[in-house]
Design an enzyme around this catalytic site. Structure first.
Site, PDB file in Angstrom:
ATOM      1  CB  CYS A 132      -0.976  -0.032   1.172  1.00 29.22           C
ATOM      2  SG  CYS A 132      -2.379   1.112   0.959  1.00 29.22           S
ATOM      3  CE  LYS A 185      -9.850   4.240   3.509  1.00 26.38           C
ATOM      4  NZ  LYS A 185     -10.104   4.084   4.965  1.00 26.38           N
ATOM      5  CB  SER A 206      -8.197   0.405   2.777  1.00 25.38           C
ATOM      6  OG  SER A 206      -8.540   1.422   3.680  1.00 25.38           O
ATOM      7  CG  HIS A 254      -4.392  -3.090   2.932  1.00 27.36           C
ATOM      8  ND1 HIS A 254      -3.275  -2.951   3.731  1.00 27.36           N
ATOM      9  CD2 HIS A 254      -4.730  -1.842   2.534  1.00 27.36           C
ATOM     10  CE1 HIS A 254      -2.955  -1.659   3.811  1.00 27.36           C
ATOM     11  NE2 HIS A 254      -3.812  -0.974   3.090  1.00 27.36           N
ATOM     12  CD  GLU A 302      -2.246  -6.286   4.811  1.00 27.97           C
ATOM     13  OE1 GLU A 302      -2.382  -5.095   5.144  1.00 27.97           O
ATOM     14  OE2 GLU A 302      -2.083  -6.646   3.627  1.00 27.97           O
ATOM     15  NE  ARG A 319     -10.397   4.824  10.921  1.00 25.44           N
ATOM     16  CZ  ARG A 319      -9.483   4.331  10.088  1.00 25.44           C
ATOM     17  NH1 ARG A 319      -8.465   3.608  10.543  1.00 25.44           N
ATOM     18  NH2 ARG A 319      -9.600   4.546   8.791  1.00 25.44           N
TER      19      ARG A 319
END
Length: 303
Positions: A142, A163, A192, A235, A237, A249
């Site tokens: 990323c 985003k 992300s 991502h 992971e 969040r």
């Protein structure tokens, strides 16, 4: 793959409960083999969560791997206990005279900033340059991809207004590379980020090979021909609920985030998301360790 980590590291108990093969350092010392030496530069705020996510993915081959955790500086962390950092993390001065088989550089929530505004960018540049001569193969993730593209190829970061968040489809476009061995022609992975990694920049400004691409996300996977650098813009992971937690969040922060794409069933945030990228993520990290690291790294690292 048995990953060797300190007994007291939080990831140890979490992964053991998940039946992931975690080997203590005491047991590893009695095995007559040379384990791979892996350096993990963790730039994420929630360091313990990130440790666990990556260690899950690094546990899918029969190779034994020693993992050392590296921090970028000694600034006080708002999201990770200082005692955890002091107990388990090394500073660059502790490792700069050593050699490693592999290294992972994580992302960081800095993709809204120019590199000149990142306080530790000069230190990061020193570490990445050092890795080019002291590490057999380095995997960048990323924002770590953007940082490496700047350091090695002077490619500027390209910011997004909205985003890029969700689970996106990718396709293999360089089928002969061992990094993609076992991959389906199309596969899913989460993203992300507030930045773009565009194919034209990779082709025109670098000597990298684009291995996988998505119409909505641009480059997903690229590597250097000598296999010393691997770039993963998403991502893989991530846990199944990571994008959900990020979305919640941002809602609490009043940022009015968009619902992650292709994530919640029927785009209904009341539906629990499913992890649809786990198998390809495991293959990616296993292939990197096996073909880009283990098969080419010297037995004597000092050579």
């Amino acid at each position: 793959m048995p990953i060797n980590i300190p007994n007291a590291l939080p990831a140890n108990s979490v992964l053991t409960l998940e039946n992931v093969f975690v080997m203590t350092k005491e047991r590893a010392m009695h095995q007559d083999i040379r384990p791979l030496e892996l350096l993990f530069l963790n730039l994420m705020p929630q360091k313990i969560t990130t440790e666990i996510q990556y260690m899950r993915k690094l546990s899918n081959t029969p190779l034994q791997v020693n993992i050392e955790l590296l921090r970028i500086d000694e600034h006080e962390s708002k999201n990770t206990p200082e005692e955890h950092l002091n107990a388990f993390y090394k500073n660059f001065n502790d490792v700069k005279n050593r050699y490693y088989d592999g290294m992972i550089v994580t992302g960081a929530p800095l993709d809204k900033l120019d590199f000149s505004d990142v306080t530790y960018f000069n230190t990061l540049k020193e570490i990445l340059t050092w890795a080019d001569t002291h590490v057999t193969s380095t995997l960048y993730s990323c924002w770590g991809v953007a940082a490496a593209l700047k350091v090695f190829y002077d490619v500027p970061i390209k910011h997004r207004i909205d985003k890029l968040s969700g689970v996106f489809k990718h396709r293999r476009i360089f089928t002969g590379d061992p990094l993609l061995r076992g991959f389906d022609d199309e596969f899913l992975a989460p993203h992300s980020r507030f930045m773009n990694i565009e194919v034209d920049d990779i082709i025109q400004k670098t000597d990298l090979r684009v291995l996988a691409y998505g119409d909505e996300v641009g480059v997903f996977l690229a590597s250097s021909s000598d296999m010393k650098k691997v770039f993963v813009t998403g991502h893989p992971e991530y846990d199944a609920d990571t994008l959900k937690l990020e979305y919640e969040r941002d809602l609490l922060r009043g940022l009015n985030p968009k619902i992650p794409v292709n994530y919640f069933k029927d785009d209904d945030v009341n539906n629990e998301p499913m992890c649809l990228w786990r198998s390809h993520a495991s293959m990616l990290f296993a292939n990197w360790l096996n073909y880009y690291v283990y098969q080419v790294t010297p037995y004597n690292l000092n050579r």
